[in-house]
Structures are given as C-alpha cells and as structure tokens.
Design a protein around this motif. Structure first.
Motif, short mmCIF file in Angstrom:
data_model
loop_
_atom_site.label_atom_id
_atom_site.label_comp_id
_atom_site.label_asym_id
_atom_site.label_seq_id
_atom_site.Cartn_x
_atom_site.Cartn_y
_atom_site.Cartn_z
N VAL A 56 6.64 -7.98 13.82
CA VAL A 56 7.93 -7.98 14.50
C VAL A 56 8.34 -6.55 14.83
N ILE A 57 8.91 -6.37 16.01
CA ILE A 57 9.46 -5.08 16.45
C ILE A 57 10.96 -5.28 16.69
N TRP A 58 11.76 -4.55 15.93
CA TRP A 58 13.21 -4.71 15.99
C TRP A 58 13.86 -3.38 16.37
N PRO A 59 14.33 -3.24 17.60
CA PRO A 59 15.03 -2.01 18.00
C PRO A 59 16.53 -2.12 17.64
N LEU A 60 17.02 -1.16 16.89
CA LEU A 60 18.45 -1.09 16.58
C LEU A 60 19.03 0.08 17.37
N GLN A 61 20.09 -0.20 18.11
CA GLN A 61 20.68 0.82 18.97
C GLN A 61 22.20 0.84 18.79
N PHE A 62 22.75 2.04 18.74
CA PHE A 62 24.21 2.19 18.70
C PHE A 62 24.60 3.45 19.46
N SER A 63 25.87 3.54 19.85
CA SER A 63 26.37 4.69 20.58
C SER A 63 27.61 5.24 19.91
N LEU A 141 18.87 -9.26 10.07
CA LEU A 141 19.60 -9.56 11.30
C LEU A 141 20.89 -10.33 11.02
N SER A 142 20.82 -11.23 10.06
CA SER A 142 21.99 -12.05 9.73
C SER A 142 23.10 -11.24 9.06
N LYS A 143 22.77 -10.02 8.61
CA LYS A 143 23.75 -9.21 7.88
C LYS A 143 24.03 -7.87 8.56
N VAL A 144 23.48 -7.67 9.76
CA VAL A 144 23.61 -6.37 10.40
C VAL A 144 25.07 -6.05 10.77
N SER A 145 25.90 -7.07 10.86
CA SER A 145 27.32 -6.82 11.18
C SER A 145 28.01 -6.04 10.06
N GLN A 146 27.42 -5.99 8.88
CA GLN A 146 28.00 -5.21 7.79
C GLN A 146 28.09 -3.72 8.15
N LEU A 147 27.25 -3.27 9.06
CA LEU A 147 27.28 -1.87 9.47
C LEU A 147 28.57 -1.53 10.23
N ALA A 148 29.25 -2.53 10.73
CA ALA A 148 30.51 -2.29 11.44
C ALA A 148 31.55 -1.69 10.51
N LYS A 149 31.44 -1.96 9.21
CA LYS A 149 32.38 -1.39 8.24
C LYS A 149 32.23 0.13 8.16
N GLN A 150 31.07 0.64 8.62
CA GLN A 150 30.85 2.08 8.63
C GLN A 150 30.98 2.62 10.06
N ASP A 151 31.68 1.87 10.90
CA ASP A 151 31.92 2.26 12.29
C ASP A 151 30.62 2.39 13.08
N ILE A 152 29.67 1.50 12.79
CA ILE A 152 28.40 1.47 13.51
C ILE A 152 28.26 0.11 14.17
N ALA A 153 28.35 0.10 15.49
CA ALA A 153 28.25 -1.15 16.24
C ALA A 153 26.84 -1.27 16.81
N ILE A 154 26.03 -2.10 16.19
CA ILE A 154 24.64 -2.29 16.63
C ILE A 154 24.63 -3.19 17.87
#
Length: 238
Positions: A56-63, A141-154
C-alpha cells in the motif's frame, strides 16, 4: 503410314493435358480431405480470483499559511514530526515513512494576486507511507482525524492523496489460473463436440490473454479481482 514429327508433338500435348487434369482432380480431392480433417472449434475459458493487496502507498498531505516564511517553515517541520509520531504510534517503522517534497507558494509573486489575501505564503507538505501491511493503513486511516487536534488537516479527497493498494504476487497465482482457464475452455469444447456428435481432438492453437487486476469495488480497494481469458482451438473428430 509414316508419322510426322508434328503428330508426336500433338500426342505428347494431349497426354500432358490429360495428366494435368488428373493431377488437378487429385489435388482438389486431397485439399477437400485435408479440409474435412481439420474441423475445429474455438472456445474461451475464464478464470477469476479474489486476493488481498499486499502493498500500500499512502500519501499524507497538509498545508499551512503565514506571512512570515521562516516561522511558517519551522511550524511545518514540527507538524511533519507530529504526523510521523502519529504513524509510528500506529505501528509504522522509519523505513515505511518518507518525508516528501515541500512546496512553497508566494502569493505576491502571482500575476493575479489578491491584495486582500490574509497570508502571503503557503507551504504544502507531503509524507509518504509505503508498507506491506494494508491492515495498518486501514487502522490509521480511520483515526487520522485525530491530527486535527494538533491543527493538522490531512487532505483525503484529492487525486494526489489517493491511497493505492497493490498486489505483487501475480506470478505466484498465474500457473494455477491459466490451468483453470484452460480446463474451463476444454469443458466448453467437450460440450460442443458432444452436441455435434463429434469427439474432441488435440489442441490446434492456444492463446493466453493478458491478466487484469482491478478493485473488486470502490468501497474495498484493498480487495483485488484478477482475471484471465484463455482462447483454445481444438480439432474435432468423427
């Protein structure tokens, strides 16, 4: 009566004509016999198999954006560390994680820049996960929204960030699938021969089609459907 040389020439010509005509009949009869012997039937056999992707190849991107480029770059680096820590928390090793390219956009250098824009600089960061454990990716993937708590919008809804599931074990399943497709083709040929009061003979020609790998459906891209069609031509005997 003396026979002139012309007489013998005529006789030879007649004999030659008779011989050519006879040869023509023989060749025609032989061609018909060969054609009759080469009665064939062409059939196809299909083999399909469901497999689980093994890579699997999973690209994670944020700005992120700011008017101070130095401060912005420093903040993005800290966010990269946070994303990496998140991935390690969910079982990924260092060799499965790659910090990709970081693009910087200066809006003031654009020809059609908006003077009322809030931030001058935008930095886009890319982190790539390359793993042979699709289950770990599904869990993260099911938990990546947890990064939003650190102001990271994937970003998860763009073509660039689409998760790619790959099956690399095609060579392992090819022989069995080709055999299955050939056996199914023979079953069809046997049925045709029986219905036509004939007997199935040897294979005249056989062609293996290309293998195709596709997602079983849009909701489970980690489950792949492998497909191959084999074309076989058999002789038919009386």
């Amino acid at each position: 009566m003396n026979k002139t040389p012309g007489f013998y020439i005529v006789i030879a010509a007649i004999c030659l004509s008779i011989g050519l005509i006879s040869l023509g009949f023989i060749l025609k009869s032989t061609a018909l016999s060969v054609k009759e012997m080469e009665r064939t039937v062409q059939v196809k056999g299909l083999a399909e198999r469901e497999v689980i992707a093994d890579t699997v190849i999973w690209p994670l991107q944020f700005s992120d954006a700011d008017n101070n480029l130095e401060k912005l770059v420093s903040r993005v680096e800290k966010k990269n560390d946070a994303v990496t820590a998140f991935l390690k928390l969910h079982g990924f090793d260092d060799d499965e994680i790659t910090i990709g390219s970081q693009s910087v956009i200066d809006k003031q250098t654009r020809e059609y820049s908006n003077e009322n824009q809030q931030f001058r600089y935008i930095v886009r960061s890319n982190i790539i996960v390359y793993s042979d454990a699709p289950d770990k990716v599904q869990n993260a993937l099911s938990k990546v929204s947890q990064l939003a708590k650190q102001d990271i919008a994937i970003v998860q809804d763009s073509y660039e960030t689409k998760v790619e599931y790959i099956f690399t074990g095609l060579n392992d399943v090819k022989p069995a699938m080709v055999q299955e497709a050939t056996e199914k083709a023979r079953e069809v040929a046997n049925k045709f021969a029986k219905d036509s009061n004939s007997k199935l003979g040897k294979i005249k020609t056989a062609r293996q089609g290309q293998f195709s790998i596709s997602n079983r459906d849009s909701n489970t891209p980690q489950i792949k459907n492998i497909r191959v069609v084999t074309s076989v031509e058999y002789y038919l005997n009386d």
